[in-house]
Design an enzyme around this catalytic site. Structure first.
Site, PDB file in Angstrom:
ATOM      1  N   LYS A 216       1.079  -0.995   0.178  1.00 30.85           N
ATOM      2  CA  LYS A 216       0.316   0.091  -0.120  1.00 30.85           C
ATOM      3  C   LYS A 216       0.788   0.978   0.126  1.00 30.85           C
ATOM      4  CE  LYS A 216      -3.841   2.634   2.894  1.00 30.85           C
ATOM      5  NZ  LYS A 216      -4.053   2.018   4.004  1.00 30.85           N
TER       6      LYS A 216
ATOM      7  N   GLU B 274      10.442  -4.661   4.248  1.00 33.18           N
ATOM      8  CA  GLU B 274      10.763  -6.068   3.857  1.00 33.18           C
ATOM      9  C   GLU B 274      10.419  -6.175   2.637  1.00 33.18           C
ATOM     10  OE1 GLU B 274       9.254  -4.945   6.022  1.00 33.18           O
ATOM     11  OE2 GLU B 274       9.455  -6.106   8.251  1.00 33.18           O
TER      12      GLU B 274
ATOM     13  N   GLY C 125      -5.180  -1.647   4.973  1.00 30.08           N
ATOM     14  CA  GLY C 125      -4.129  -3.233   4.568  1.00 30.08           C
ATOM     15  C   GLY C 125      -4.391  -4.583   4.923  1.00 30.08           C
ATOM     16  N   ARG C 126      -5.025  -4.349   6.473  1.00 32.71           N
ATOM     17  CA  ARG C 126      -5.779  -5.508   6.570  1.00 32.71           C
ATOM     18  C   ARG C 126      -6.734  -6.088   5.757  1.00 32.71           C
ATOM     19  NH1 ARG C 126      -4.149  -3.136  10.530  1.00 32.71           N
ATOM     20  NH2 ARG C 126      -6.141  -1.682  11.967  1.00 32.71           N
TER      21      ARG C 126
ATOM     22  N   GLU D 172      -4.147  -6.908  14.892  1.00 32.61           N
ATOM     23  CA  GLU D 172      -3.716  -5.505  14.454  1.00 32.61           C
ATOM     24  C   GLU D 172      -4.728  -4.322  14.920  1.00 32.61           C
ATOM     25  OE1 GLU D 172      -0.461  -4.686  11.712  1.00 32.61           O
ATOM     26  OE2 GLU D 172      -2.473  -4.055  10.268  1.00 32.61           O
TER      27      GLU D 172
ATOM     28  N   HIS E 137      -4.879 -33.202  17.463  1.00 36.12           N
ATOM     29  CA  HIS E 137      -3.628 -34.355  18.168  1.00 36.12           C
ATOM     30  C   HIS E 137      -2.178 -33.538  18.859  1.00 36.12           C
ATOM     31  CE1 HIS E 137      -5.419 -38.071  16.759  1.00 36.12           C
ATOM     32  NE2 HIS E 137      -5.707 -37.018  15.428  1.00 36.12           N
TER      33      HIS E 137
ATOM     34  N   LYS F 163       9.742  -0.505  13.383  1.00 39.99           N
ATOM     35  CA  LYS F 163      10.292  -0.748  12.679  1.00 39.99           C
ATOM     36  C   LYS F 163      11.626   0.238  12.919  1.00 39.99           C
ATOM     37  CE  LYS F 163       5.594  -1.045  10.440  1.00 39.99           C
ATOM     38  NZ  LYS F 163       4.920  -0.401   9.635  1.00 39.99           N
TER      39      LYS F 163
HETATM   40  O1  LIG Z   1       0.870  -2.689   2.626  1.00 39.37           O
HETATM   41  P1  LIG Z   1       1.958  -2.043   3.290  1.00 39.37           P
HETATM   42  O2  LIG Z   1       2.073  -0.237   2.593  1.00 39.37           O
HETATM   43  O3  LIG Z   1       3.847  -2.690   2.806  1.00 39.37           O
HETATM   44  O4  LIG Z   1       2.359  -2.647   4.794  1.00 39.37           O
HETATM   45  C1  LIG Z   1       2.336  -3.885   5.318  1.00 39.37           C
HETATM   46  C2  LIG Z   1       1.792  -3.902   6.082  1.00 39.37           C
HETATM   47  O5  LIG Z   1       2.359  -2.488   6.902  1.00 39.37           O
HETATM   48  C3  LIG Z   1       1.645  -2.594   8.179  1.00 39.37           C
HETATM   49  O6  LIG Z   1       0.771  -1.283   7.904  1.00 39.37           O
HETATM   50  C4  LIG Z   1       2.015  -2.655   9.838  1.00 39.37           C
HETATM   51  O7  LIG Z   1       2.586  -3.937   9.823  1.00 39.37           O
HETATM   52  C5  LIG Z   1       0.234  -3.294   7.756  1.00 39.37           C
HETATM   53  O8  LIG Z   1      -0.570  -3.095   8.780  1.00 39.37           O
HETATM   54  C6  LIG Z   1       0.337  -3.544   6.679  1.00 39.37           C
HETATM   55  O9  LIG Z   1      -0.735  -5.096   6.328  1.00 39.37           O
END
Ligand SMILES: O=P(O)(O)OC[C@H]1O[C@](O)(CO)[C@@H](O)[C@@H]1O
Length: 547
Positions: A206, A212, A266-267, A352, A383, A509
């Protein structure tokens, strides 16, 4: 008025909780045998049995009073209409607009956003059609046979979970893989065996600033260009984002970018272009069915009376357990291997969203809020951890999710039942045993020796909700996800928290960035605020150099 009504409803429920604490589900069923038929809900294709929860019909009335006091209807309507209910970020929360049919206009600031949504869906459809038909070619003219989605959090969990869930609807000619972790093991494993000339990357973020994702995308890009050259990026990389500038800065032509909007959290984004990899796998028609499933549940949430409104009833039950019983966790137990990633997906959605300890006005929350969600597919969990569910000292309300018909069934050897029937009978047995257990008398009557009886007692009285659907189709999956999204909303309203920000993940972060030099600099900068971190860094540095 609003606060005092909530307080009054809360007081009534506290009294009710005390009274119910000494009751057992065995008694509640004996007193009210119709509850098994009547404490049920129908929402779209879902049949929901909530009769095995620790409530009476009186409790349910009190929970509804709490929902009314929290102005659930008004808050819900505000969300659907685009009110800026994400107050700390001053944003609308409009994931529901992502699944409105084209004719269902929604005007925000004079702009019909339903048109915008369908424009992007149209572009996604054209693109995925080309991928699936083989008319989108790689730089050396080869057909694309693998799509790698690079994203994390909501930009990974949604598409990865849905892709797995809809495995049986996916094209065999296109393999879809997912990379999320900055651990190089993740990318390395995802690229294993892939041919750069036949691989397309979807960089899903987003913000397009997530460390990452950008790190993985940069490595993937190097992997590609080392073999095909810089000019290959245009045919092998597309982006899904709200941030055109950063996409361009990364080197992806914005022509190959599929946008969405800041009003999609995002979620909550799997219905947006974040679902591109899913659409590539299942095709635009199935993706439309998936969205229609969400819309069906959205409409149910907007129109069903409170008492028959599945997200309202289940959301209030979640509040009941978290805030009154102090249940810190809830188990999500899909009796469907294809839903193996559902618990992880719901972890982000619920935790979240509602892992918060201040109210909208910044004052502390005075009751326990969002529970920890966890789980595994049945029967594997039976199990592993069901022992604790049945006889442990912790109350863990559970959702059991099952399907009347499987995508594929196999005859069981040595049994008249099919494998799927065995699976379903386990779901039914767990729900029954959790609720009703087995008494000392029943165990003694079986001839169990006296000194073992106490160990074999199954206390029961462990609440569960059973969610059934005819089959795990794209539409049913959409309904199921939306059912959970709206429960989270209901909980957040009652607790008076902002379910749509996530400030709690930000500090980690920035701290990770600040600590990078401790691992990369030739000399240990030794500028730590605490002795534990200092010792950990020192151990890692010395161990790395000694290997
Ligand atoms: O889509 P982006 O901006 O890379 O964010 C990834 C994820 O990081 C967060 O902002 C927090 O870890 C989530 O809410 C989101 O889904």
């Amino acid at each position: 008025m609003y606060r005092s009504a909530i307080n009054a409803a809360w007081t009534d429920l506290s009294i009710e909780h005390k009274e119910l604490s000494s009751r057992h589900l065995r008694e509640l069923f004996a007193e009210d045998p119709a509850r098994g038929n009547e404490l049920t809900l129908t929402a779209g294709d879902l049949y929901i049995d909530y009769s095995k929860n620790l409530v009476t019909r009186d409790t349910l009335e009190l929970l509804m009073a709490l929902g009314r006091a929290a102005a659930l209807d008004e808050r819900r309507d505000e969300m659907f209409a685009g009110g800026h209910i994400n107050s700390t970020e001053d944003r609308a929360v409009l994931h529901t607009a992502l699944r409105r049919p084209p004719e269902d206009e929604l005007s925000i600031d004079g702009q019909n956003i339903t048109n915008d949504v369908h424009d992007v869906l149209g572009r996604m459809g054209d693109f995925t059609d080309r991928l699936r038909s083989g008319s989108w070619r790689g730089a050396s003219g080869e057909r694309i046979t693998a799509v790698v989605n690079i994203g994390i959090g909501g930009s990974d969990l949604g598409p990865a979970m849905v892709h797995r869930a809809l495995r049986t609807y996916s094209a065999e000619s296109l393999e879809v893989r997912f990379v999320s972790n900055v651990d190089p093991a993740d990318l390395t494993a995802a690229l294993h065996g892939l041919d750069p000339a036949r691989t397309l990357f979807v960089v899903a973020s987003k913000t397009f600033t997530t460390l990452e994702t950008l790190s993985n995308a940069a490595c993937a890009r190097r992997w590609l260009t080392e073999s095909l050259g810089e000019q290959a990026v245009a045919q092998h990389f597309v982006a899904v984002s709200t941030n055109t500038e950063e996409v361009a800065a990364f080197g992806i032509d914005p022509v190959n970018m599929f946008g969405f909007w800041e009003w999609v959290g995002g979620r909550y984004s799997v219905c947006s272009s974040i679902g591109l990899a899913v659409m590539a796998a299942i095709g635009k028609e199935r993706f439309a069915e998936f969205l229609a499933g969400f819309h069906l549940m959205d409409t149910h949430f907007q129109t069903a009376p409170m008492e028959q409104n599945a997200p309202v009833v289940l959301g209030l039950l979640n509040v009941w357990y978290a805030s009154f019983f102090g249940a810190q966790t809830r188990a999500i137990l899909p009796y469907a291997q294809d839903l193996a990633r559902l618990p992880a997906y719901l972890q982000q959605l619920a935790m979240e969203s509602n892992g918060k300890s201040v109210q909208l006005d910044g004052e502390p929350v005075l009751v326990p809020t969002g529970a920890i969600l966890w789980g595994e597919p049945g029967t594997n969990g039976q199990h592993a951890f069901h022992q604790l569910l049945h006889q442990g000292t912790t109350l863990v309300p559970a959702d059991l999710i099952g399907f009347a018909r499987p995508a594929v069934d196999l005859p069981a050897i040595g049994s008249p039942a099919t494998m799927h029937e065995i699976l379903l009978s386990n779901l039914l047995a767990q729900s029954q045993v959790l609720a009703f257990g087995r008494t000392a008398e029943e165990i003694e009557a079986e001839g169990t020796s006296r000194d073992v009886v106490a160990h074999k007692i199954m206390p029961g009285n462990r609440p569960s909700t059973t969610i059934l659907a005819p089959m795990l189709t794209p539409s049913v999956l959409g309904q199921l996800i939306a059912l959970y999204e709206h429960q989270v909303f209901v909980e957040g309203c009652v607790w008076g928290i902002n379910s749509f920000d996530q400030w709690g993940v930000e500090l980690g972060k920035t701290q990770a960035l600040a600590l990078q030099p401790a691992l990369t600099a030739a000399e240990d900068p030794a500028d730590y605020v605490d002795s534990s971190t200092e010792a950990l860094v020192s151990w890692i540095r010395s161990t790395r150099t000694s290997v």
